[in-house]
Design a protein around this motif. Structure first.
Motif, PDB file in Angstrom:
ATOM      1  N   UNK A 100      -4.221  11.599  -2.020  1.00 41.23           N
ATOM      2  CA  UNK A 100      -4.447  12.808  -1.128  1.00 41.23           C
ATOM      3  C   UNK A 100      -4.071  14.027  -2.075  1.00 41.23           C
ATOM      4  N   UNK A 101      -4.988  14.919  -2.189  1.00 45.57           N
ATOM      5  CA  UNK A 101      -4.963  16.296  -2.835  1.00 45.57           C
ATOM      6  C   UNK A 101      -5.125  17.519  -1.754  1.00 45.57           C
ATOM      7  N   UNK A 102      -3.689  18.035  -1.527  1.00 40.96           N
ATOM      8  CA  UNK A 102      -3.813  19.125  -0.668  1.00 40.96           C
ATOM      9  C   UNK A 102      -4.581  20.481  -0.925  1.00 40.96           C
ATOM     10  N   UNK A 103      -4.681  20.634  -2.251  1.00 40.23           N
ATOM     11  CA  UNK A 103      -5.545  21.683  -2.590  1.00 40.23           C
ATOM     12  C   UNK A 103      -6.985  21.282  -3.133  1.00 40.23           C
ATOM     13  N   UNK A 155       0.845  -1.278   0.034  1.00 41.50           N
ATOM     14  CA  UNK A 155       0.075   0.063  -0.039  1.00 41.50           C
ATOM     15  C   UNK A 155       0.810   1.350   0.012  1.00 41.50           C
ATOM     16  N   UNK A 156       0.369   2.214  -0.345  1.00 43.13           N
ATOM     17  CA  UNK A 156       0.950   3.628  -0.497  1.00 43.13           C
ATOM     18  C   UNK A 156       0.249   4.576   0.154  1.00 43.13           C
ATOM     19  N   UNK A 157       0.632   5.206   1.321  1.00 44.80           N
ATOM     20  CA  UNK A 157       0.129   6.232   2.080  1.00 44.80           C
ATOM     21  C   UNK A 157      -0.317   7.424   1.460  1.00 44.80           C
TER      22      UNK A 157
END
Length: 64
Positions: free
Chosen positions: A16-19, A10-12
């Protein structure tokens, strides 16, 4: 459901998109929703445009 899952590959934060922006749903009362729907059909504009315009007017009135 399995008792154990293998997350070794798995890739943590992969997605995720901070914007990223979130648009939370807003639930209107039936009377208000019907009014907005009718007006949007009459004016041939999107319902969200009607709601935004109404809210902007309300914001102007509150600022006074």
């Amino acid at each position: 459901m399995k008792k154990e899952y293998d997350f070794s590959k798995g890739v943590r934060g992969k997605f995720h998109n901070p914007d990223g922006e979130f648009n939370f749903p807003i639930y209107l009362d039936r009377e208000v929703a019907d009014f907005v729907q009718k007006l949007s059909v009459e004016k041939n504009v999107d319902r969200s445009q009607i709601v935004n315009k109404l809210l902007r007017k309300e914001m102007e009135m509150i600022k006074l």
